[in-house]
Design an enzyme around this catalytic site. Structure first.
Site, PDB file in Angstrom:
ATOM      1  N   ASP A  84       0.850  -1.199   0.000  1.00  0.00           N
ATOM      2  CA  ASP A  84       0.000   0.000   0.000  1.00  0.00           C
ATOM      3  C   ASP A  84       0.882   1.245   0.000  1.00  0.00           C
ATOM      4  OD1 ASP A  84       0.649  -0.714   2.738  1.00  0.00           O
ATOM      5  OD2 ASP A  84      -0.719   0.859   3.396  1.00  0.00           O
ATOM      6  N   GLU A 146      -0.237  -1.031   5.626  1.00  0.00           N
ATOM      7  CA  GLU A 146       0.850  -0.659   6.548  1.00  0.00           C
ATOM      8  C   GLU A 146       0.764   0.812   6.904  1.00  0.00           C
ATOM      9  OE1 GLU A 146       4.796   0.841   7.842  1.00  0.00           O
ATOM     10  OE2 GLU A 146       3.622   1.457   6.125  1.00  0.00           O
ATOM     11  N   GLU A 174      11.997  -1.425   4.451  1.00  0.00           N
ATOM     12  CA  GLU A 174      11.674   0.017   4.406  1.00  0.00           C
ATOM     13  C   GLU A 174      12.949   0.785   4.073  1.00  0.00           C
ATOM     14  OE1 GLU A 174       8.919   1.810   4.837  1.00  0.00           O
ATOM     15  OE2 GLU A 174       7.471   0.358   5.615  1.00  0.00           O
ATOM     16  N   HIS A 370       6.396   9.499   0.912  1.00  0.00           N
ATOM     17  CA  HIS A 370       5.176  10.281   1.175  1.00  0.00           C
ATOM     18  C   HIS A 370       5.176  11.663   0.516  1.00  0.00           C
ATOM     19  CE1 HIS A 370       4.283   7.799   5.102  1.00  0.00           C
ATOM     20  NE2 HIS A 370       4.778   7.065   4.121  1.00  0.00           N
TER      21      HIS A 370
HETATM   22 ZN   LIG Z   1       6.687   2.169   4.210  1.00  0.00          ZN
END
Ligand SMILES: [Zn+2]
Length: 397
Positions: A84, A146, A174, A370
């Site tokens: 996601d 997540e 990550e 992000h």
């Molecule tokens: Zn992540």
């Protein structure tokens, strides 16, 4: 060995980029479904003879995928990634966020860095794992949700336990720039709802003032926040080194002369250790159930205090001599003694809580995550592929 295992590094990178382009093309924002993305990963892994488990969520619109390559025995290594991504609304992108765009050695697209880049590397390395006659398996663990509180991983971990698989280590890919990360704080978010009994401001004696009770709860959170400072583990490298508590929003009441029947406390907790989690919960439970609720129910038996879980991302506790950190050090050429801690949360704490030694180590820079024009470097992907290559001899002996 098959052709796949003999791919030159350049070809492995090319294949990774192709897979990444396909993955980025699925707009798997956490609020949307991900079944097409999971089906794509499934279609790459099934021909390799991987044992595949699709683990749907309660809505049936999303799923986790657990793929086991190699013998079905203990002692394998989990490569963990979420598929996601965070939304793009309100962000000023220079390119289509759901079409991977290459420019000057970098690949742009939502999730390119966080963390479809790692997932693409794991899927591109899968044929080599399948061909290597491993003595212990690689488990590729792909999760949903997540970004909204690690909601998918618990079902995947439960499924793995139900299958009786006990992996020796988990690498959560990550973005760390392939640096070794052995710890992060947890991030737990809650809303505690107080429901009392409304009435005229002149008759508080026959009402249950939800704001009064909520503020007593807030006062306890504030007291606990002070006590947590004194409980910082010796040598904690977090900043600040102790667990933190904060109330971010308090919402209750309509007017000065109306006794409020509802109040909600929005609070968060970032623990550095599991013992602090137990400590805080016990104290808040003692207050709510042992003191506040009996007082409220004495006037109004239907009064309630209900804590709603918004998200619970377990922390990753640094463990001296961690076998997962040592493994990642061998794979990356890093120094296990210099493994660090990071301020962001991951699924790593969930795997650790399930008894699997876990490290966070993956390609790309978290600063890219992000944001608009999120990207990952080809060199980042190449470094990750090189590390995954070294997993084959690790699991063959
Ligand atoms: Zn992540």
């Amino acid at each position: 060995m098959s052709e796949a295992a003999l791919l030159a590094p350049h070809d492995a990178l090319g294949r990774t980029k192709e897979i990444l382009a396909t993955l980025v093309g699925f707009p798997t924002i956490s609020s949307e479904g991900n079944l097409d993305c999971i089906a794509y990963a499934h279609s790459l892994l099934a021909p390799l003879g991987a044992k595949l488990e699709v683990i749907p969520d309660a809505t049936g619109r999303k799923a986790n995928l657990l793929a086991t390559i190699g013998p079905d025995v203990d002692g394998g290594v989990i490569l963990s990634g979420h598929v996601d991504v965070v939304p793009v609304e309100g962000q000023d992108w220079s390119t289509d966020p759901f079409r991977l765009t290459e420019y000057a050695g970098r690949l742009y697209g939502r999730g390119a860095c966080d963390m479809k880049g790692f997932v693409a590397c794991a899927l591109a390395a899968a044929p080599a794992f399948a061909d290597a006659r491993l003595a212990r398996p690689v488990h590729i663990a792909l999760t949903h949700d997540e970004e909204v509180g690690c909601l998918g991983a618990p079902r995947l971990i439960a499924a793995m336990a139900a299958l009786g698989r006990r992996p020796a280590a988990c690498i959560v890919g990550e973005p760390t720039g392939m640096a070794l990360v052995e710890g992060h704080k947890g991030c737990f978010e809650y809303t505690t709802h107080f429901e009392g009994l409304e009435g005229h401001g002149s008759r508080p004696d026959v009402c249950v003032n939800a704001v009064f009770y909520a503020t007593r709860y807030v006062a306890e959170i504030m007291r606990l926040a002070g006590e947590l400072r004194g409980r910082a583990p010796a040598g904690s490298r977090f900043d600040p080194p102790w667990s933190t508590l904060s109330v971010g929003r308090l919402d209750g009441g309509i007017a000065r002369n109306v006794v409020p029947n509802r109040c909600a406390v929005e609070w968060e907790f970032r623990p550095v250790s599991r013992s602090d989690v137990d400590f805080v919960w016990q104290r808040l439970l003692d207050l709510a159930e042992g003191v506040l609720l009996p007082e409220m129910q004495e006037v109004h038996p239907e009064a309630t205090i209900i804590t709603e879980v918004i998200g619970e991302v377990a922390g990753l506790d640094p463990v001296p001599g961690s076998s997962a950190v040592a493994l990642a050090a061998r794979l990356t050429g890093g120094d296990a003694g210099r493994a660090g801690v990071v301020p962001f949360g991951t699924e790593a704490g969930l795997f650790q809580a399930a008894g699997v030694p876990t490290v966070v180590c993956g390609p790309g820079d978290i600063a890219e995550a992000h944001r608009p024009d999120e990207s990952i470097g080809e060199d980042d992907l190449a470094a990750c592929l090189a590390a995954l290559d070294r997993l084959v001899p690790e699991l063959s002996a």
